[in-house]
Design a protein around this motif. Structure first.
Motif, PDB file in Angstrom:
ATOM      1  N   ILE A  17       0.856  -1.190   0.000  1.00  0.00           N
ATOM      2  CA  ILE A  17       0.000   0.000   0.000  1.00  0.00           C
ATOM      3  C   ILE A  17       0.889   1.236   0.000  1.00  0.00           C
ATOM      4  O   ILE A  17       1.980   1.246   0.589  1.00  0.00           O
ATOM      5  N   ARG A  18       0.425   2.257  -0.700  1.00  0.00           N
ATOM      6  CA  ARG A  18       1.112   3.538  -0.716  1.00  0.00           C
ATOM      7  C   ARG A  18       0.076   4.636  -0.880  1.00  0.00           C
ATOM      8  O   ARG A  18      -1.070   4.381  -1.260  1.00  0.00           O
ATOM      9  N   HIS A  19       0.491   5.863  -0.584  1.00  0.00           N
ATOM     10  CA  HIS A  19      -0.422   6.988  -0.722  1.00  0.00           C
ATOM     11  C   HIS A  19      -0.640   7.344  -2.195  1.00  0.00           C
ATOM     12  O   HIS A  19       0.190   7.039  -3.058  1.00  0.00           O
ATOM     13  N   PHE A  20      -1.752   7.993  -2.465  1.00  0.00           N
ATOM     14  CA  PHE A  20      -2.043   8.546  -3.787  1.00  0.00           C
ATOM     15  C   PHE A  20      -1.006   9.610  -4.136  1.00  0.00           C
ATOM     16  O   PHE A  20      -0.503  10.313  -3.256  1.00  0.00           O
ATOM     17  N   THR A  21      -0.722   9.749  -5.419  1.00  0.00           N
ATOM     18  CA  THR A  21       0.029  10.893  -5.935  1.00  0.00           C
ATOM     19  C   THR A  21      -0.750  11.437  -7.121  1.00  0.00           C
ATOM     20  O   THR A  21      -1.584  10.728  -7.710  1.00  0.00           O
ATOM     21  N   TYR A  22      -0.462  12.666  -7.486  1.00  0.00           N
ATOM     22  CA  TYR A  22      -1.110  13.234  -8.678  1.00  0.00           C
ATOM     23  C   TYR A  22      -0.670  12.482  -9.927  1.00  0.00           C
ATOM     24  O   TYR A  22      -1.429  12.367 -10.887  1.00  0.00           O
ATOM     25  N   GLU A  23       0.534  11.934  -9.913  1.00  0.00           N
ATOM     26  CA  GLU A  23       1.074  11.220 -11.078  1.00  0.00           C
ATOM     27  C   GLU A  23       0.350   9.907 -11.347  1.00  0.00           C
ATOM     28  O   GLU A  23       0.498   9.329 -12.422  1.00  0.00           O
ATOM     29  N   ASP A  24      -0.442   9.416 -10.407  1.00  0.00           N
ATOM     30  CA  ASP A  24      -1.179   8.159 -10.596  1.00  0.00           C
ATOM     31  C   ASP A  24      -2.437   8.340 -11.446  1.00  0.00           C
ATOM     32  O   ASP A  24      -3.123   7.366 -11.744  1.00  0.00           O
ATOM     33  N   GLY A  25      -2.757   9.568 -11.809  1.00  0.00           N
ATOM     34  CA  GLY A  25      -4.021   9.864 -12.474  1.00  0.00           C
ATOM     35  C   GLY A  25      -4.310   9.058 -13.721  1.00  0.00           C
ATOM     36  O   GLY A  25      -5.407   8.528 -13.892  1.00  0.00           O
ATOM     37  N   ALA A  26      -3.343   8.946 -14.617  1.00  0.00           N
ATOM     38  CA  ALA A  26      -3.598   8.245 -15.884  1.00  0.00           C
ATOM     39  C   ALA A  26      -3.946   6.774 -15.650  1.00  0.00           C
ATOM     40  O   ALA A  26      -4.920   6.260 -16.217  1.00  0.00           O
ATOM     41  N   GLU A  27      -3.161   6.098 -14.810  1.00  0.00           N
ATOM     42  CA  GLU A  27      -3.454   4.683 -14.552  1.00  0.00           C
ATOM     43  C   GLU A  27      -4.763   4.528 -13.783  1.00  0.00           C
ATOM     44  O   GLU A  27      -5.597   3.677 -14.114  1.00  0.00           O
ATOM     45  N   PHE A  28      -4.961   5.350 -12.733  1.00  0.00           N
ATOM     46  CA  PHE A  28      -6.155   5.226 -11.905  1.00  0.00           C
ATOM     47  C   PHE A  28      -7.425   5.429 -12.745  1.00  0.00           C
ATOM     48  O   PHE A  28      -8.360   4.628 -12.661  1.00  0.00           O
ATOM     49  N   THR A  29      -7.468   6.471 -13.557  1.00  0.00           N
ATOM     50  CA  THR A  29      -8.682   6.747 -14.332  1.00  0.00           C
ATOM     51  C   THR A  29      -8.916   5.696 -15.411  1.00  0.00           C
ATOM     52  O   THR A  29     -10.058   5.331 -15.681  1.00  0.00           O
ATOM     53  N   ALA A  30      -7.839   5.172 -16.010  1.00  0.00           N
ATOM     54  CA  ALA A  30      -8.008   4.094 -16.998  1.00  0.00           C
ATOM     55  C   ALA A  30      -8.593   2.856 -16.325  1.00  0.00           C
ATOM     56  O   ALA A  30      -9.519   2.226 -16.849  1.00  0.00           O
ATOM     57  N   ARG A  31      -8.092   2.520 -15.149  1.00  0.00           N
ATOM     58  CA  ARG A  31      -8.613   1.367 -14.414  1.00  0.00           C
ATOM     59  C   ARG A  31     -10.065   1.598 -13.994  1.00  0.00           C
ATOM     60  O   ARG A  31     -10.883   0.680 -14.024  1.00  0.00           O
ATOM     61  N   ALA A  32     -10.374   2.822 -13.579  1.00  0.00           N
ATOM     62  CA  ALA A  32     -11.750   3.142 -13.184  1.00  0.00           C
ATOM     63  C   ALA A  32     -12.699   3.015 -14.378  1.00  0.00           C
ATOM     64  O   ALA A  32     -13.815   2.491 -14.237  1.00  0.00           O
ATOM     65  N   ARG A  33     -12.278   3.474 -15.547  1.00  0.00           N
ATOM     66  CA  ARG A  33     -13.135   3.340 -16.747  1.00  0.00           C
ATOM     67  C   ARG A  33     -13.345   1.869 -17.102  1.00  0.00           C
ATOM     68  O   ARG A  33     -14.446   1.457 -17.452  1.00  0.00           O
TER      69      ARG A  33
END
Length: 194
Positions: A17-33
């Motif tokens: 586990i790690r904290h969120f970063t702004y740089e995670d946006g592309a992967e996170f949103t692709a996974r969410a979609r």
């Protein structure tokens, strides 16, 4: 797609586990979609860069919240997320959990391992005493995760939270430090507390 730059706060056999970063946006949103069908109608994580920036910003900057990404150790891929919201200190020392797995990781036990790590981190370095999970009664996977990680059912709240356009009933699940550190308590198979 996976992001490898951040160090894990805690690790299990398969995830860290790690904290969120702004740089995670592309992967996170692709996974969410990719996971919209899995999440609907229970939760709605951000699916655009702008929505992710606002969402992550609250978790990064607001001291009453903290977010954790559950990442596979093998390749760093984000398997899901677990957030602690409404953190209250003082005599309460409590927070409310929200979480979601991404479709590629669902059903593999990764979130159970991740939730055990978050509970340990919350009761350790964060020095919280109690964590709560509010789950809609029809969300069998979320209830199974709470139960499997040692949370106890404490009650039922009609029309508790506004989700997907309506006030929804929720079951209230909780765990305290005594439930995992008291006499006779130990981690059982799969990391659950017995």
């Amino acid at each position: 797609m996976p992001h490898h730059a951040s160090r894990h706060l805690a690790e299990g056999p398969r995830v860290g586990i790690r904290h969120f970063t702004y740089e995670d946006g592309a992967e996170f949103t692709a996974r969410a979609r990719e996971s919209k069908d899995l999440h609907h109608p229970w939760l709605f994580p951000p699916t655009t860069a702008q929505a992710y920036t606002a969402y992550a910003g609250r978790l990064i900057e607001d001291p009453s919240k903290t977010g954790f990404l559950v990442c596979e150790k093998s390749d760093g891929a984000i398997a899901g997320f677990i957030n602690i919201n409404n953190i209250v200190e003082g005599g309460f020392q409590s927070g409310a959990l929200g979480y979601g797995a991404f479709a590629h990781a669902a059903g593999r036990g990764l979130m159970r391992e991740g939730l055990d790590l978050v509970v340990g981190y919350a009761f350790g370095p964060m020095r919280l005493h109690r964590l709560e999970i509010n789950v809609q009664p029809g969300n069998a996977a979320s209830i199974a995760l709470a139960r499997g990680c040692g949370f106890r059912l404490e009650g039922f709240s009609p029309r508790m939270l506004f989700v997907d356009g309506a006030w929804r009933d929720h079951e209230r699940w909780a765990i305290t430090t005594e439930m995992i550190t008291g006499p006779g308590r130990h981690r059982g198979p799969g990391g659950a507390y017995a």
